[in-house]
Scaffold this active site. Structure first.
Site: not given
Length: 482
Positions: A1-3
């Protein structure tokens, strides 16, 4: 769930190679802390190396020291007997000036997994990727080949995207199924943005200077019908293996990932006017101006406020979110000598309300507040909990005062940005000092860099604690009889 963000050396200010990531989680449920890893000599004498998830591999030839940021609740390695936590180390730069950030979680489609299902346990997964690569990698391309070999031999347990960098180049690696993967070199004059869906498309599999992949990848895709119109010269790995990430509600959200890609590209390349809600965005894009850590900070804490998505009811996933566990920007600067090239800009907790503090990756003396492993309960011993507490205090004070609120959160955010402006000036000055000092006296330059780094971290820890105590005193003093 990262960017994540990565850019080549011609796309950045000062010619550095840069990789960065927000480490997001569904909730803020435990502490992250900083560690400088030095493996004991006896480690090399063992035949097998068992990692925290049970994965067992041959003991590596190299055990380079590196900085990392593991979970406080991580497992311990069973064989090396170091007595420390080795899961979800998240990011780091080793003594060879190789940077790794792992990972962006992703999902593979059912058709790809039916043909090549993930291993159920003890495989290559996010929790151990940084731990596997950082002690061994001699450069970014070597890190790509190492991870590819591990995926091929032991199988992946999940789909992930990983970034690696050295002073010359940055690479992006995607795992699509148990034993199939692809990696692309970020062009020197471009940048890449990654969210939680596979991104690699329209690449030339025959260009082995810029694209590396698992053996038999193209034939596998043809054999199992993963693409309607497969092409080696414009290969679409994302379509062959990927599917849309589900949102926190568990529902498939068409824009959960693409909105973040658009948001980052609209900040870094506004002149190109990327359109909202496209199904696919350019893999690599040129920035309007050379990218600096300050630009990346802006991207990693960006929301939809003031954008065309601000009033879209389904625009629910910006880049900057409260539940980020930690955020980092890592640069590798070829102008400096070996061991001094790597710098980490570290924000603990969410970058929405925290300060990116720069330190050289070789810094092995970490202040107690940053090294605290206190986990699931609030403690003033941990800078991670202090920043989480400051954010919560400011937010709750604003809510409690209602229409007469004193804008405590706004004031706290200005406080953070003022500190970052100070650190940006300090880092520029320190790089200039090291460029002048290091050639005649590299050991002396390293001593200076270590002292500077430890002082930055201690300065920020003390300032954040003082800010927290002042806000607690103000809140306590404002209480009235009911």
């Amino acid at each position: 769930m990262c960017t994540s963000i990565a850019c080549g050396r011609q796309a950045s200010e000062g010619g550095v190679v840069l990789i960065a990531r927000n480490e997001d989680y569904p909730e803020n449920n435990w502490n992250k802390y900083m560690k400088y890893r030095i493996y004991p000599p006896y480690t090399r004498g063992q035949d097998k190396w068992q990692l925290g998830n049970g994965l067992t591999v041959p003991t590596p030839e190299n055990f380079f020291a590196y900085c990392s940021m593991p979970d406080a609740q991580g497992a311990e390695e069973a064989v090396c007997d170091i007595g420390d936590h080795f899961l979800f180390e998240a990011r780091g730069i080793n003594e060879k000036d190789v940077a790794v950030t792992a990972t962006n979680s992703m999902q593979a489609n059912e058709k790809a997994l039916a043909a090549d299902p993930f291993v159920s346990s003890s495989g290559i997964e996010e929790s151990v990727i940084a731990t596997l690569l950082l002690p061994q990698a001699e450069n970014a391309r070597h890190a790509v080949r190492l991870l590819g070999q591990y995926v091929t031999e032991y199988g992946a347990a999940e789909a992930n995207g990983v970034l690696m960098a050295d002073e010359k180049e940055a690479w992006y690696f995607e795992i699509g199924s148990c034993r199939h993967w692809i990696a692309v070199r970020i062009p020197d004059d471009k940048y890449l943005v990654v969210s939680n869906s596979m991104r690699i498309h329209d690449v030339d599999l025959t260009d082995t200077e810029h694209v590396l992949s698992s053996d038999g990848l193209y034939n596998f895709v043809i054999e199992h019908g993963l693409l309607e119109h497969p092409s080696q010269s414009k290969f679409d790995f994302a379509s062959a293996f990927g599917q849309q990430e589900k949102s926190e509600s568990g529902q498939t959200d068409r824009y959960y990932n693409t909105d973040r890609i658009w948001l980052a590209q609209s900040i870094l390349s506004p002149s190109q006017k990327p359109e909202i809600r496209q199904d696919t965005y350019e893999l690599f894009l040129a920035p309007d101006e050379p990218i600096t850590p300050a630009h990346v900070m802006k991207v990693l804490r960006s929301t939809f406020q003031g954008t065309p998505l601000e009033h879209e009811p389904d625009a629910t996933r910006p880049i900057g979110v409260v539940r980020t566990l930690q955020s980092h920007i890592m640069t590798v600067d070829g102008r400096l000598s070996a061991g001094l090239k790597g710098v980490v800009w570290q924000a603990v907790g969410s970058p929405l309300c925290s300060v990116y503090v720069p330190f050289y990756a070789l810094a092995d003396e970490i202040p107690d507040a940053y090294a605290s492993e206190d986990s699931t309960f609030f403690t003033e011993n941990s800078i991670w909990w202090i920043w989480r507490g400051l954010f919560a205090l400011a937010d709750q004070m604003d809510r409690a005062y209602g229409q007469n609120k004193p804008d405590k959160l706004d004031g706290l955010l200005k406080y953070c940005r003022n500190w970052e402006r100070y650190f940006i000036k300090m880092q520029t000055a320190m790089n200039e000092i090291l460029e002048q000092t290091e050639l005649p006296d590299v050991p002396g330059a390293k001593i200076i860099a270590k002292a500077y780094s430890t002082n930055n971290l201690k300065l920020m820890a003390d300032a954040a604690m003082q800010k927290y105590q002042l806000m607690m005193a103000e809140l306590s003093g404002s209480q009235k009889d009911r």
